[in-house]
Enzyme design. Structure first.
Site, mmCIF file in Angstrom:
data_model
loop_
_atom_site.group_PDB
_atom_site.id
_atom_site.type_symbol
_atom_site.label_atom_id
_atom_site.label_comp_id
_atom_site.label_asym_id
_atom_site.label_seq_id
_atom_site.Cartn_x
_atom_site.Cartn_y
_atom_site.Cartn_z
ATOM 1 N N GLU A 94 0.804 -1.342 0.013
ATOM 2 C CA GLU A 94 -0.161 -0.032 -0.032
ATOM 3 C C GLU A 94 0.905 1.538 -0.026
ATOM 4 O O GLU A 94 1.371 1.530 1.021
ATOM 5 C CB GLU A 94 -1.024 -0.177 1.195
ATOM 6 C CG GLU A 94 -1.346 -1.305 1.468
ATOM 7 C CD GLU A 94 -2.879 -1.156 1.397
ATOM 8 O OE1 GLU A 94 -3.428 -0.465 0.815
ATOM 9 O OE2 GLU A 94 -3.730 -2.246 1.812
ATOM 10 N N CYS A 105 -1.975 9.201 2.195
ATOM 11 C CA CYS A 105 -1.696 8.608 1.038
ATOM 12 C C CYS A 105 -2.672 9.054 -0.200
ATOM 13 O O CYS A 105 -2.137 9.237 -1.268
ATOM 14 C CB CYS A 105 -1.637 7.072 1.401
ATOM 15 S SG CYS A 105 -3.227 6.291 1.757
#
Ligand code: NAD
Length: 490
Positions: free
Chosen positions: A253, A289
């Protein structure tokens, strides 16, 4: 945890016991709001890692042999424990990485509870497989099994959230878990594991703090069965190399450079708030993110849209002590990242970016009357108007409260710019044209696309990236292996 001379000392949790690093080495944790050391964490050695792996390995058989319903019961109890200690956990997260308390308390903690409950509900899916009649006398079926030991490597921007998505589904599937939090923000994870071990059997959930070398040794260990990293592309590349010697399933991720696209037909007031406040100038200062760090605005509305964005920032972003519930944006989480963000602002200006909001940094610039905060890592929400998508400021992840604003002509141009990056994590589309929304959603190359909203994530939907934003998901099934069984009964 012990407090000596006002410094709090946190410990690893291995086999249910709180332990210092074997050679007693420690790292310090700095409160980014004021630049002061406030805690220590263990700097773990290979000996500590070997010990955690040994105990995790011993704990797996009993845990995996529990029925899914029994494991689910533990996970529900954990959800209650998280609620009970929510204030303390939220406070530690805020002190450690600067994410404002009003969000860690009211946003983060409830989201952790819902993930544990979702994992509890999902646990029974491990028992579901397929049945295939291969021929008259032969039947085939599939079995799902846990993998064994799952290692979760965490970033500093959202330790408790990433800890939870990695641990909850891995535990639900019957694995043991070892968490390695970031050296820049480990305290909340160490405390979390201590609290969760009051519920779980020993050895099932362990935490080891340390730097990249700790992570590297851990992921390469032959007794580790799956690795899941939330972090940077650079670390993903290092892990990929390491796993060449000891192959195992891996989930990455990683970062993003997400476009947030505003069409002229959008509700512009809502869009101006959406692309600024929720899009990039978040409670943890854009260190998220899916931060919408490329705001694409249709040229026809640009002159009116710029003042709307400025207004929403001025009205809603309040710097200050992150523990104060009135504070809506915190500092940069650590000094290394602070320097990186400041350098990116300067780079953006050198590349020809026009500062249309912010651009300042350094505690002294903002806190004349609060000496305590002057040494903190503060960066103003910053918008840079640019024309060329190939600039470094448009292509590289800043991971801070900095976004470029890029004008576009039409739908085709917007799509070209949206996909003009090596990342593919999030994308926002602001439009009142349903056909356009559908066309854009299909053609945008990213794992998550939101229309007239942004950053809507939760256990109800999968979350993950495309391209260099990673692959795989921290789901229940990715924490299992599938076995094909055949019985001939003729
Ligand atoms: P990082 O890659 O520097 O560090 C992440 C973790 O990896 C740390 O625990 C670190 O100690 C460890 N590590 C470093 N080198 C290692 C190695 N060789 N082997 C094993 N482990 C190693 O990332 P960061 O700076 O902590 O986090 C920021 C990054 O994380 C950003 O790129 C951000 O976009 C990304 N992120 C992604 C998501 C997502 O869900 N996609 C969520 C949050 C953060």
């Amino acid at each position: 945890m012990q407090t000596i001379n006002e410094i709090e000392h946190y410990l690893n949790v291995i086999n249910g016991k709180q332990l210092p690093a074997t050679q007693g080495k420690q790292l310090t944790s700095i409160n980014p709001a004021n630049g002061k050391v406030w805690a220590t964490i263990p700097c773990s050695t290979e000996e500590d890692i070997d010990l955690a792996i040994k105990h995790a390995k011993q704990a797996v058989p009993a845990w995996s042999q529990l029925s899914a319903m029994e494991r689910a019961k533990y996970l529900r109890e954990i959800a209650l424990q998280v609620e009970k200690y929510g204030e303390e956990l939220a406070m530690l997260e805020t002190k450690d990485n600067g994410w404002v308390y009003r969000e860690t308390l009211h946003g983060l903690i409830p989201s952790l509870v819902s993930i544990w409950l979702d994992a509890a509900g999902a646990a029974s899916h491990v028992n579901k497989g397929e049945t295939v009649q291969l021929d008259e006398e032969t039947i085939g079926y599939t079995l799902r099994e846990p993998l064994g030991i799952v290692v979760g490597i965490l970033p500093w921007n959202a330790p408790l959230f990433t800890f939870t998505i990695k641990a909850a589904y891995a535990l639900a599937a019957g694995n043991a878990v070892i968490i390695k939090p970031s050296e820049h923000a480990s305290v909340s994870s160490l405390k979390y594991t201590e609290l969760l071990n009051q519920i779980l059997p020993p050895g099932i959930l362990n935490v080891i703090s340390g730097d990249g070398s700790t992570g590297s040794y851990l992921v390469g260990h032959r007794d580790v069965d799956r690795v899941t990293l939330t972090g940077s592309g650079q670390t993903a590349r290092a892990i990929t190399k390491k796993l060449a010697q000891s192959p195992k399933p891996v989930t990455f991720e990683l970062g993003g450079k997400s476009p947030n696209i505003v069409f002229a037909d959008a509700d512009v007031k809502k869009a101006a708030e959406g692309v600024t406040l929720n899009g990039i100038f978040t409670g943890n200062a854009g260190q998220i993110c899916v931060g919408g760090s490329r705001i694409l605005v249709q040229k026809d509305i640009l002159p009116d849209f710029l003042p709307l964005m400025k207004k929403s920032i001025e009205e809603s972003i309040h710097f200050g002590d992150p523990m104060n519930l009135a504070t809506s944006m915190g500092p940069i989480a650590n000094n290394v990242q602070y320097k990186k963000v400041c350098d990116f602002i300067e780079l953006g200006k050198q590349e020809g970016g026009e500062v249309i909001f912010g651009g300042n940094y350094g505690g002294e610039s903002f806190f004349d009357d609060q000496a305590d905060l002057q040494k903190g890592y503060w960066v103003e929400p910053t918008l840079l108007l640019v024309k060329d998508s190939s600039l470094r400021i448009c292509q590289e992840e800043v991971f801070g409260p900095v976004s470029v604003v890029l004008p576009f002509d039409n739908e085709e141009d917007a799509l070209r710019l949206a996909n003009d990056t090596s990342f593919g994590l999030g994308a926002g589309i602001w439009t009142n044209n349903l056909g356009r929304a559908h066309r854009m959603m299909k053609k945008i190359d990213s794992g998550n696309v939101w229309v007239n909203t942004y950053r809507r994530v939760g256990p109800e939907l999968p979350f993950g990236g495309f391209k260099e934003s990673g692959f795989g998901k921290d789901s229940l099934l990715e924490n299992t292996r599938e076995k094909a069984c055949v019985i001939h009964i003729g």
